[in-house]
Design a protein around this motif. Structure first.
Motif, PDB file in Angstrom:
ATOM      1  N   ALA A 124       0.823  -1.209   0.000  1.00 46.38           N
ATOM      2  CA  ALA A 124       0.000   0.000   0.000  1.00 46.38           C
ATOM      3  C   ALA A 124       0.858   1.261   0.000  1.00 46.38           C
ATOM      4  O   ALA A 124       0.523   2.251  -0.670  1.00 46.38           O
ATOM      5  N   GLN A 125       1.965   1.257   0.750  1.00 44.30           N
ATOM      6  CA  GLN A 125       2.834   2.426   0.767  1.00 44.30           C
ATOM      7  C   GLN A 125       3.549   2.599  -0.568  1.00 44.30           C
ATOM      8  O   GLN A 125       3.738   3.726  -1.040  1.00 44.30           O
ATOM      9  N   THR A 126       3.962   1.496  -1.182  1.00 39.88           N
ATOM     10  CA  THR A 126       4.537   1.598  -2.524  1.00 39.88           C
ATOM     11  C   THR A 126       3.502   2.133  -3.497  1.00 39.88           C
ATOM     12  O   THR A 126       3.808   2.959  -4.357  1.00 39.88           O
ATOM     13  N   GLY A 127       2.249   1.672  -3.354  1.00 37.05           N
ATOM     14  CA  GLY A 127       1.185   2.185  -4.203  1.00 37.05           C
ATOM     15  C   GLY A 127       0.995   3.683  -4.017  1.00 37.05           C
ATOM     16  O   GLY A 127       0.831   4.427  -4.998  1.00 37.05           O
ATOM     17  N   ARG A 128       1.015   4.135  -2.784  1.00 38.62           N
ATOM     18  CA  ARG A 128       0.872   5.568  -2.520  1.00 38.62           C
ATOM     19  C   ARG A 128       2.028   6.352  -3.141  1.00 38.62           C
ATOM     20  O   ARG A 128       1.847   7.432  -3.696  1.00 38.62           O
ATOM     21  N   TRP A 129       3.236   5.780  -3.059  1.00 27.69           N
ATOM     22  CA  TRP A 129       4.418   6.401  -3.674  1.00 27.69           C
ATOM     23  C   TRP A 129       4.232   6.504  -5.188  1.00 27.69           C
ATOM     24  O   TRP A 129       4.464   7.561  -5.784  1.00 27.69           O
ATOM     25  N   ILE A 130       3.793   5.406  -5.825  1.00 26.33           N
ATOM     26  CA  ILE A 130       3.581   5.423  -7.279  1.00 26.33           C
ATOM     27  C   ILE A 130       2.480   6.425  -7.645  1.00 26.33           C
ATOM     28  O   ILE A 130       2.616   7.172  -8.615  1.00 26.33           O
ATOM     29  N   TRP A 131       1.401   6.433  -6.867  1.00 31.50           N
ATOM     30  CA  TRP A 131       0.319   7.371  -7.151  1.00 31.50           C
ATOM     31  C   TRP A 131       0.837   8.805  -7.141  1.00 31.50           C
ATOM     32  O   TRP A 131       0.503   9.617  -8.021  1.00 31.50           O
ATOM     33  N   ASN A 132       1.672   9.113  -6.167  1.00 30.07           N
ATOM     34  CA  ASN A 132       2.159  10.485  -6.017  1.00 30.07           C
ATOM     35  C   ASN A 132       3.217  10.866  -7.055  1.00 30.07           C
ATOM     36  O   ASN A 132       3.589  12.047  -7.136  1.00 30.07           O
ATOM     37  N   LEU A 133       3.681   9.909  -7.857  1.00 24.61           N
ATOM     38  CA  LEU A 133       4.599  10.247  -8.953  1.00 24.61           C
ATOM     39  C   LEU A 133       3.873  10.966 -10.086  1.00 24.61           C
ATOM     40  O   LEU A 133       4.514  11.584 -10.941  1.00 24.61           O
ATOM     41  N   GLY A 134       2.534  10.878 -10.100  1.00 20.50           N
ATOM     42  CA  GLY A 134       1.758  11.564 -11.137  1.00 20.50           C
ATOM     43  C   GLY A 134       1.296  10.622 -12.229  1.00 20.50           C
ATOM     44  O   GLY A 134       1.520   9.406 -12.176  1.00 20.50           O
ATOM     45  N   ARG A 135       0.671  11.179 -13.242  1.00 23.56           N
ATOM     46  CA  ARG A 135       0.050  10.398 -14.312  1.00 23.56           C
ATOM     47  C   ARG A 135       0.711  10.726 -15.645  1.00 23.56           C
ATOM     48  O   ARG A 135       1.370  11.765 -15.811  1.00 23.56           O
ATOM     49  N   VAL A 136       0.516   9.837 -16.608  1.00 25.12           N
ATOM     50  CA  VAL A 136       1.067   9.994 -17.954  1.00 25.12           C
ATOM     51  C   VAL A 136      -0.070  10.346 -18.909  1.00 25.12           C
ATOM     52  O   VAL A 136      -0.919   9.491 -19.193  1.00 25.12           O
ATOM     53  N   PRO A 137      -0.135  11.570 -19.414  1.00 23.45           N
ATOM     54  CA  PRO A 137      -1.197  11.915 -20.368  1.00 23.45           C
ATOM     55  C   PRO A 137      -1.151  10.988 -21.593  1.00 23.45           C
ATOM     56  O   PRO A 137      -0.083  10.746 -22.158  1.00 23.45           O
ATOM     57  N   ASN A 138      -2.269  10.435 -21.944  1.00 21.70           N
ATOM     58  CA  ASN A 138      -2.375   9.524 -23.102  1.00 21.70           C
ATOM     59  C   ASN A 138      -1.488   8.290 -22.965  1.00 21.70           C
ATOM     60  O   ASN A 138      -1.171   7.644 -23.964  1.00 21.70           O
ATOM     61  N   GLY A 139      -1.100   7.966 -21.736  1.00 21.41           N
ATOM     62  CA  GLY A 139      -0.227   6.803 -21.548  1.00 21.41           C
ATOM     63  C   GLY A 139      -0.855   5.499 -21.987  1.00 21.41           C
ATOM     64  O   GLY A 139      -0.161   4.587 -22.452  1.00 21.41           O
ATOM     65  N   LEU A 140      -2.175   5.404 -21.874  1.00 22.40           N
ATOM     66  CA  LEU A 140      -2.850   4.163 -22.260  1.00 22.40           C
ATOM     67  C   LEU A 140      -2.851   3.945 -23.763  1.00 22.40           C
ATOM     68  O   LEU A 140      -3.134   2.842 -24.233  1.00 22.40           O
ATOM     69  N   ALA A 141      -2.538   4.992 -24.523  1.00 24.46           N
ATOM     70  CA  ALA A 141      -2.477   4.844 -25.986  1.00 24.46           C
ATOM     71  C   ALA A 141      -1.177   4.200 -26.443  1.00 24.46           C
ATOM     72  O   ALA A 141      -1.043   3.844 -27.619  1.00 24.46           O
ATOM     73  N   SER A 142      -0.227   4.023 -25.551  1.00 23.74           N
ATOM     74  CA  SER A 142       1.060   3.418 -25.922  1.00 23.74           C
ATOM     75  C   SER A 142       0.889   1.943 -26.252  1.00 23.74           C
ATOM     76  O   SER A 142       0.037   1.255 -25.680  1.00 23.74           O
ATOM     77  N   GLU A 143       1.714   1.465 -27.169  1.00 25.22           N
ATOM     78  CA  GLU A 143       1.709   0.034 -27.495  1.00 25.22           C
ATOM     79  C   GLU A 143       2.429  -0.748 -26.416  1.00 25.22           C
ATOM     80  O   GLU A 143       3.406  -0.270 -25.831  1.00 25.22           O
ATOM     81  N   ASP A 144       1.953  -1.957 -26.161  1.00 22.51           N
ATOM     82  CA  ASP A 144       2.663  -2.826 -25.231  1.00 22.51           C
ATOM     83  C   ASP A 144       3.945  -3.324 -25.897  1.00 22.51           C
ATOM     84  O   ASP A 144       4.098  -3.278 -27.118  1.00 22.51           O
ATOM     85  N   LEU A 145       4.865  -3.788 -25.053  1.00 25.67           N
ATOM     86  CA  LEU A 145       6.147  -4.266 -25.571  1.00 25.67           C
ATOM     87  C   LEU A 145       5.968  -5.596 -26.298  1.00 25.67           C
ATOM     88  O   LEU A 145       5.300  -6.505 -25.806  1.00 25.67           O
ATOM     89  N   LYS A 146       6.575  -5.709 -27.473  1.00 25.71           N
ATOM     90  CA  LYS A 146       6.527  -6.942 -28.262  1.00 25.71           C
ATOM     91  C   LYS A 146       7.790  -7.766 -28.019  1.00 25.71           C
ATOM     92  O   LYS A 146       8.749  -7.324 -27.384  1.00 25.71           O
ATOM     93  N   GLY A 147       7.795  -8.960 -28.592  1.00 26.53           N
ATOM     94  CA  GLY A 147       8.876  -9.908 -28.342  1.00 26.53           C
ATOM     95  C   GLY A 147      10.259  -9.390 -28.663  1.00 26.53           C
ATOM     96  O   GLY A 147      11.216  -9.633 -27.914  1.00 26.53           O
ATOM     97  N   ASP A 148      10.395  -8.646 -29.775  1.00 28.68           N
ATOM     98  CA  ASP A 148      11.725  -8.189 -30.153  1.00 28.68           C
ATOM     99  C   ASP A 148      12.257  -7.135 -29.193  1.00 28.68           C
ATOM    100  O   ASP A 148      13.468  -6.914 -29.104  1.00 28.68           O
ATOM    101  N   ALA A 149      11.364  -6.483 -28.440  1.00 25.81           N
ATOM    102  CA  ALA A 149      11.802  -5.511 -27.441  1.00 25.81           C
ATOM    103  C   ALA A 149      12.339  -6.204 -26.186  1.00 25.81           C
ATOM    104  O   ALA A 149      13.098  -5.612 -25.423  1.00 25.81           O
ATOM    105  N   ILE A 150      11.952  -7.452 -26.003  1.00 30.25           N
ATOM    106  CA  ILE A 150      12.350  -8.206 -24.813  1.00 30.25           C
ATOM    107  C   ILE A 150      13.677  -8.939 -25.028  1.00 30.25           C
ATOM    108  O   ILE A 150      14.467  -9.108 -24.105  1.00 30.25           O
ATOM    109  N   THR A 151      13.926  -9.346 -26.253  1.00 31.66           N
ATOM    110  CA  THR A 151      15.049 -10.231 -26.575  1.00 31.66           C
ATOM    111  C   THR A 151      16.398  -9.775 -26.019  1.00 31.66           C
ATOM    112  O   THR A 151      17.164 -10.614 -25.497  1.00 31.66           O
ATOM    113  N   PRO A 152      16.752  -8.477 -26.066  1.00 30.02           N
ATOM    114  CA  PRO A 152      18.080  -8.087 -25.568  1.00 30.02           C
ATOM    115  C   PRO A 152      18.294  -8.350 -24.081  1.00 30.02           C
ATOM    116  O   PRO A 152      19.440  -8.353 -23.611  1.00 30.02           O
TER     117      PRO A 152
END
Length: 465
Positions: A391-419
């Protein structure tokens, strides 16, 4: 909005780290990395970097040598989803959740989340609902309950569930108000002891002994991180304790693993013997469980003056929810993340974060706190207690703020993981897993021991270097 470096600086200052050490850190990459309205990538990078910088700090205390610490944001994000990318003999993980785990509607048009991956938690929920362990039966039964009434009844019966709340609703609860004035991690001196000299060794934590009494993700990630920097980490479990096999494989890298029956006096004596020779005692048991067995922070400091004791809880050590069981997904639900993410996505219901970020960030903060307390013990002496919570980590993350349009980002694909993938043999088969994302220039992180089935090793420490 703070930059990742500023977030790291705040963590470092909180733990009493020397300011000039921050000059050795390089942080690369850009947010958001994952589709979320929250700053999950910044939380991943800064928590990993804090643990890496603590390891470098200890190395300087031991050797007099400074070194560079570099953390790439994408690598840190991928490591904070390491369980997703594990491959055993080329096969991906099985389904992560029990058949009836997840989100349900209730009579009062609210939502509740059930966590039923452990059989006794599933059985407790079904006893309260008086239904079979089938999704349709659970949903039908929950339509006879209001969300908060079910949450209360399920916890009283030994289950683990959460009613979905908005952040505003959570913030008004006495449980949230009790946590609000507390920092993301706390350090408390629990006894007097002379400073302990560092053992010999050519890695930051070489020769240090860590007892890891934790399961699932956050606590095990902390132990895995300490092992990556050279500690002898012994995971203590029991043949009758439930575990999630895939998580055990992923977080077991670098560890010894022993069975100790804490319900028996012989087992408790074994743990006392191990504790007497340990440097760090890291545990994620439900609050009061270990104190009842004679292993509270003060008990540990009596058994082994100078011990660093690290406690993980779900909802913190203060307030009326201090003894409440919980997991990342439930704390996300109870404290407003699922509601806020759902709103940002335009949904009439909850949406999860794209990683178990409360778990993983808490794990790195646990490792960070353990190392900084150990460094302090080496200078000042004393026995120390470090507290963290989801819960305290959650409160810390919450207080870091939000990312405008962050949900529009693509998720990471396999080639991004390989390295970031490395391959090694294990006690389960050939593993492909995610390497550690904190890169230290003189003492690179790696795991000496392969991941092994629980109980593979005798409960005794290996010889120090």
């Amino acid at each position: 909005m703070q930059t990742p470096r500023e977030i790291l600086t705040d963590l470092w200052t909180l733990a009493g780290g020397p300011p000039d050490a921050l000059d050795s850190v390089t942080l690369t990459g850009e947010e958001p990395q994952l589709p979320s309205s929250f700053r999950v990538a910044a939380a991943a990078q800064s928590s990993v970097a804090a643990a890496g910088l603590a390891a470098a700090h200890i190395w300087k205390l031991r050797s007099g040598q400074s070194q560079q610490v570099a953390v790439d944001m994408r690598h840190a994000v991928v490591e904070c989803r390491s369980e997703r990318y594990l491959r055993l003999d080329g096969k991906p993980p099985p389904p992560a959740w029990d058949a009836i785990a997840g989100v349900y509607k209730t009579r009062d048009r609210r939502f509740v989340r059930l966590h039923t991956n452990f059989p006794h938690h599933r059985d407790a929920a079904c006893r309260v609902l008086n239904c079979k362990a089938e999704r349709d039966a659970v949903q039908a039964a929950l339509m006879q309950w209001d969300a908060e009434s079910f949450e209360t009844a399920a916890y009283a019966a030994g289950g683990v569930v959460a009613m979905m709340r908005s952040h505003e609703e959570w913030s008004e609860l006495p449980a949230a108000k009790a946590l609000a004035p507390l920092p993301v991690l706390t350090f408390e001196k629990t006894g007097e002891a002379a400073p302990k000299p560092w053992p010999r060794g050519n890695r930051p934590l070489a020769g240090l002994r860590v007892l890891d009494l934790s399961r699932v993700i956050a606590g095990p990630v902390a132990g895995r991180t300490l092992a990556a920097h050279g500690a002898d980490v012994m995971l203590i479990s029991g043949p009758d304790l439930p575990a999630i096999p895939w998580l055990t494989i992923d977080t077991g890298r670098g560890k010894l693993t022993s069975f100790v029956d804490l319900k028996s006096e012989q087992g408790r004596e074994q743990l006392r013997d191990l504790l007497m020779e340990a440097d760090i005692f890291s545990q994620g048991y439900r609050p009061l469980a270990l104190p009842h067995l004679g292993f509270s922070p003060h008990d540990a400091a009596t058994i082994n003056p100078g011990i660093v004791y690290v406690s993980l809880s779900a909802y913190g050590h203060a307030g009326p929810w201090a003894e409440r069981r919980g997991f990342d997904s439930l704390v996300q639900t109870a404290t407003g993340f699922n509601h806020a993410e759902g709103q940002a996505a335009g949904l009439d219901g909850p949406k999860e974060l794209p990683a178990q970020m409360l778990d993983h960030a808490t794990g790195y903060l646990m490792a960070f706190g353990a190392m900084m307390a150990k460094a302090r013990q080496s200078r000042e002496g004393g026995s120390w207690h470090v507290r963290v919570s989801l819960a305290q980590t959650g409160r810390w993350i919450w207080n870091l703020g939000r990312v405008p349009n962050g949900l529009a980002s693509e998720d990471l694909k396999g080639d991004a993981i390989t390295p970031f993938v490395e391959e090694a043999s294990s006690g389960f088969g050939q593993l492909k897993s995610i390497s550690h994302s904190a890169k230290l220039s003189k003492t690179p992180a790696f795991w000496t021991h392969p991941s092994m089935p629980l109980g593979s090793h005798a409960p005794q420490w290996p010889a120090r270097p």
